[in-house]
Design a protein around this motif. Sequence first.
Motif, PDB file in Angstrom:
ATOM      1  N   ASP A   3      24.800  34.656  39.243  1.00 18.32           N
ATOM      2  CA  ASP A   3      25.329  35.973  38.916  1.00 18.32           C
ATOM      3  C   ASP A   3      26.697  36.174  39.578  1.00 18.32           C
ATOM      4  O   ASP A   3      26.873  35.895  40.765  1.00 18.32           O
TER       5      ASP A   3
ATOM      6  N   LYS B 238      20.623  25.403  35.706  1.00 22.10           N
ATOM      7  CA  LYS B 238      21.221  25.412  34.355  1.00 22.10           C
ATOM      8  C   LYS B 238      21.922  26.744  34.068  1.00 22.10           C
ATOM      9  O   LYS B 238      22.980  26.770  33.461  1.00 22.10           O
ATOM     10  N   GLU B 239      21.300  27.832  34.513  1.00 21.96           N
ATOM     11  CA  GLU B 239      21.893  29.155  34.306  1.00 21.96           C
ATOM     12  C   GLU B 239      22.904  29.426  35.422  1.00 21.96           C
ATOM     13  O   GLU B 239      22.595  29.239  36.597  1.00 21.96           O
ATOM     14  N   PRO B 240      24.102  29.883  35.075  1.00 22.64           N
ATOM     15  CA  PRO B 240      25.096  30.194  36.111  1.00 22.64           C
ATOM     16  C   PRO B 240      24.590  31.283  37.059  1.00 22.64           C
ATOM     17  O   PRO B 240      23.811  32.145  36.666  1.00 22.64           O
TER      18      PRO B 240
ATOM     19  N   GLU C 285      29.224  26.229  41.760  1.00 22.67           N
ATOM     20  CA  GLU C 285      29.309  27.333  40.802  1.00 22.67           C
ATOM     21  C   GLU C 285      30.763  27.731  40.559  1.00 22.67           C
ATOM     22  O   GLU C 285      31.152  28.025  39.422  1.00 22.67           O
TER      23      GLU C 285
END
Length: 133
Positions: free
Chosen positions: A85, A81-83, A55
């Motif tokens: 937080d 797929k989603e970074p 990340e």
Amino acid sequence: MASTQELKDVIKDTLDNRGVLGQIKARIRAEVFNALDDQSETKPPLSNENMIINELIREYLEFNRYKYTSSVLVSESGQPKEPLDRDFLAKELNVKQDRHSQSVILRSKAVEIFWQKSAETEQQGLIVNGGKR
């Protein structure tokens, strides 16, 4: 009248100067990697530590607008797929969020903290050893 080769050279130079040529090449590479990526091949499980490292790398790549390189990283690593937080990452890295840290990528802040702690440890070692290495 310009020859076909001269026209090609002008177009190539124009695209290169605008940074478009590099983006096109990166996009082609990303698409080739995606096409060659064997989806049936099982990847080793992604540990929490590797997920955080990936990340930070993704944040660096996207900060520098290396979006196709980032997409290859996500595809090959199995990173979500989603970074993740940013607040979660900051907490995991013990990075205190302030106005300054929110304007830089977390990787930079984490490295800064690491270097500060290393310098403090070295300084403490010099004090304990009477200034001798």
